[in-house]
Scaffold this motif. Structure first.
Motif, PDB file in Angstrom:
ATOM      1  N   UNK A  74      48.238  41.123  42.233  1.00 23.86           N
ATOM      2  CA  UNK A  74      48.717  42.036  41.369  1.00 23.86           C
ATOM      3  C   UNK A  74      49.912  42.662  41.332  1.00 23.86           C
ATOM      4  N   UNK A  75      50.379  42.998  42.553  1.00 24.77           N
ATOM      5  CA  UNK A  75      51.902  43.550  43.180  1.00 24.77           C
ATOM      6  C   UNK A  75      52.767  42.528  42.401  1.00 24.77           C
ATOM      7  N   UNK A  76      52.799  41.414  42.799  1.00 24.72           N
ATOM      8  CA  UNK A  76      53.983  40.333  42.357  1.00 24.72           C
ATOM      9  C   UNK A  76      53.927  40.107  40.828  1.00 24.72           C
ATOM     10  N   UNK A  77      52.742  40.034  40.209  1.00 30.37           N
ATOM     11  CA  UNK A  77      52.594  39.879  38.973  1.00 30.37           C
ATOM     12  C   UNK A  77      53.158  41.053  38.238  1.00 30.37           C
ATOM     13  N   UNK A 108      56.853  40.910  36.029  1.00 28.32           N
ATOM     14  CA  UNK A 108      57.154  41.283  34.575  1.00 28.32           C
ATOM     15  C   UNK A 108      58.079  42.210  34.566  1.00 28.32           C
ATOM     16  N   UNK A 109      58.299  43.326  35.467  1.00 29.47           N
ATOM     17  CA  UNK A 109      59.272  44.216  35.538  1.00 29.47           C
ATOM     18  C   UNK A 109      60.794  43.591  35.727  1.00 29.47           C
ATOM     19  N   UNK A 110      61.013  42.329  36.378  1.00 26.02           N
ATOM     20  CA  UNK A 110      62.284  41.851  36.782  1.00 26.02           C
ATOM     21  C   UNK A 110      62.408  40.840  35.703  1.00 26.02           C
ATOM     22  N   UNK A 111      61.817  40.092  35.321  1.00 30.07           N
ATOM     23  CA  UNK A 111      62.012  39.068  34.138  1.00 30.07           C
ATOM     24  C   UNK A 111      61.518  39.120  32.972  1.00 30.07           C
ATOM     25  N   UNK A 112      60.877  40.212  32.754  1.00 31.43           N
ATOM     26  CA  UNK A 112      60.085  40.540  31.502  1.00 31.43           C
ATOM     27  C   UNK A 112      60.884  40.481  30.261  1.00 31.43           C
ATOM     28  N   UNK A 159      52.167  37.945  27.750  1.00 35.50           N
ATOM     29  CA  UNK A 159      50.476  38.240  27.406  1.00 35.50           C
ATOM     30  C   UNK A 159      49.842  37.064  28.444  1.00 35.50           C
ATOM     31  N   UNK A 160      50.387  36.161  29.201  1.00 30.01           N
ATOM     32  CA  UNK A 160      49.598  35.641  30.118  1.00 30.01           C
ATOM     33  C   UNK A 160      49.590  36.512  31.359  1.00 30.01           C
ATOM     34  N   UNK A 161      50.916  37.084  31.688  1.00 31.87           N
ATOM     35  CA  UNK A 161      50.829  38.006  32.759  1.00 31.87           C
ATOM     36  C   UNK A 161      50.101  39.229  32.542  1.00 31.87           C
ATOM     37  N   UNK A 162      49.950  39.616  31.293  1.00 35.68           N
ATOM     38  CA  UNK A 162      48.828  40.686  31.098  1.00 35.68           C
ATOM     39  C   UNK A 162      47.626  40.338  31.459  1.00 35.68           C
ATOM     40  N   UNK A 163      47.174  39.194  30.931  1.00 31.61           N
ATOM     41  CA  UNK A 163      45.749  38.718  31.118  1.00 31.61           C
ATOM     42  C   UNK A 163      45.507  38.524  32.491  1.00 31.61           C
ATOM     43  N   UNK A 164      46.433  37.945  33.301  1.00 26.82           N
ATOM     44  CA  UNK A 164      46.288  37.757  34.859  1.00 26.82           C
ATOM     45  C   UNK A 164      46.203  39.246  35.546  1.00 26.82           C
ATOM     46  N   UNK A 165      46.857  40.070  34.978  1.00 25.74           N
ATOM     47  CA  UNK A 165      46.877  41.324  35.872  1.00 25.74           C
ATOM     48  C   UNK A 165      45.582  42.069  35.526  1.00 25.74           C
ATOM     49  N   UNK A 166      45.265  41.921  34.104  1.00 27.74           N
ATOM     50  CA  UNK A 166      43.968  42.536  33.892  1.00 27.74           C
ATOM     51  C   UNK A 166      42.682  41.860  34.568  1.00 27.74           C
ATOM     52  N   UNK A 167      42.729  40.594  34.781  1.00 30.94           N
ATOM     53  CA  UNK A 167      41.802  40.020  35.300  1.00 30.94           C
ATOM     54  C   UNK A 167      41.614  40.378  36.932  1.00 30.94           C
ATOM     55  N   UNK A 168      42.898  40.456  37.506  1.00 27.36           N
ATOM     56  CA  UNK A 168      43.013  40.941  38.892  1.00 27.36           C
ATOM     57  C   UNK A 168      42.448  42.401  39.107  1.00 27.36           C
ATOM     58  N   UNK A 169      42.932  43.167  38.212  1.00 23.17           N
ATOM     59  CA  UNK A 169      42.302  44.770  38.216  1.00 23.17           C
ATOM     60  C   UNK A 169      40.786  44.548  38.174  1.00 23.17           C
ATOM     61  N   UNK A 170      40.360  43.715  37.309  1.00 21.61           N
ATOM     62  CA  UNK A 170      38.825  43.793  37.087  1.00 21.61           C
ATOM     63  C   UNK A 170      38.079  43.383  38.464  1.00 21.61           C
TER      64      UNK A 170
END
Ligand code: ADP
Length: 311
Positions: free
Chosen positions: A112-115, A119-123, A132-143
């Motif tokens: 989650x941290x690296x994702x 997003x922050x650095x290369x967004x 959108x892919x990053x958002x889904x990956x973060x959402x999945x990891x949070x769940x």
């Protein structure tokens, strides 16, 4: 009366009557003179014969009983060793769940941290689809993190050696109301309680049970209707029995046995938030208090959750 006793008594009666009839008939046939001595001989012979028959039957009965007792003892020993095996494998499983969920948290935090960093650095350099892919990956990891922490919480509930306190249930409920003020004030909820007793148990654990049941009654209320929650108790000898009743959406008859299973939910996440762990935790806590938890419900009318705890 057991079947063996009935058999013994029937044989006794039949032998006795046959003996009297047969011996009388024999004496008449042989033309023996009527003399009391013959009656005495007949009586004594009957006592000896029936006594020996009794002895024989008792012996057989005892032998069979000893055989059954031996079989029962063997079964008991087998059952005990199975129960021990089961307890050991349960403990192992709980330890495994604890270790797995504990150790999984760290790498997941890293993902989650690296994702987020990505997003922050290369967004700005990424197109909408990549973001959108990053958002889904973060959402999945949070769940996943939520599930892991729930699992960790659940495995901690397996501890049977918890400190026990004597406390008033009314005070416990007041504490729950003040802890959940924001939810309870926001929603139209009326909690009514009768006289509630002073009980002994894991205070924090039982707080969790009451809290889970109350918050579920609030969550699964009927839209646009005041949520009425009634908490009652019953003294059933060696146990205290509590009930938490609501006038909410209710649960279908077929689903009643599923709701206490870990991660089992009856509604999609979009409709009602949650992870399906609350009631599984309640079940574990109550079982560790030597009690049981169950529910009755009518779809569209409301549900009542009952639980018992050993005094
Ligand atoms: P969660 O609420 O997080 O889904 P729970 O383990 O607390 O998990 O409950 C399991 C399921 O039981 C819920 O998804 C819900 O469908 C059902 N349920 C629990 N409490 C109630 C209630 N008071 N009224 C109706 N349904 C309920």
């Amino acid at each position: 009366m057991s079947r063996t006793s009935t058999r013994i008594i029937t044989i006794y009666f039949l032998t006795g009557i046959s003996w009297i009839l047969a011996s009388d008939w024999l004496f008449t046939l042989l033309n023996y003179p009527e003399h009391p001595i013959y009656q005495t001989i007949k009586g004594c012979a009957f006592i000896i014969v029936s006594g020996l028959a009794f002895l024989y039957m008792l012996r057989k009965y005892e032998q069979r009983n000893t055989h059954y007792l031996k079989q029962l003892e063997e079964l008991n020993t087998k059952l005990k060793s199975r129960a021990e095996e089961l307890a050991a494998s349960n403990l192992e499983l709980e330890q495994f769940a604890y270790v797995a969920s504990h150790d999984l948290q760290e790498p997941l935090r890293m993902i989650t941290g690296f994702l987020n960093l990505l997003e922050k650095k290369y967004g700005t350099q990424l197109d909408t689809q990549a973001r959108e892919y990053i958002y889904f990956a973060v959402d999945g990891a949070t769940r996943m993190r939520q599930i892991i922490s729930d699992l960790l919480e659940y495995s901690k509930m397996g501890i049977k050696d918890f400190p026990k306190e004597n406390f008033a249930v009314t005070a416990l409920l007041e504490e729950i109301k003040s802890l959940n003020q924001s939810v309870l004030n926001k929603t139209d909820v009326l909690i009514s309680t009768g006289d509630l007793p002073q009980i002994t148990g894991g205070r924090i654990l039982l707080l969790q049970v009451f809290q889970n049941l109350i918050l579920n009654a609030v969550k699964y209320r009927k839209p646009g209707k005041q949520a009425l929650i009634e908490i009652k108790h019953k003294d059933s000898g060696a146990f205290w029995e509590f009930s938490v009743a609501d006038n909410g959406i209710g649960i279908g008859r077929d689903s009643l046995d599923k709701i206490f299973v870990l991660f089992q939910r009856l509604h999609p996440r979009e409709k009602f938030s949650g992870n399906g762990i609350g009631l599984a935790i309640c079940k574990k806590i109550i079982e560790n208090h030597g009690g049981q938890i169950w529910a009755t419900s009518e779809e569209g009318k409301g549900s009542t959750f009952y639980f018992s705890i050993k005094k």
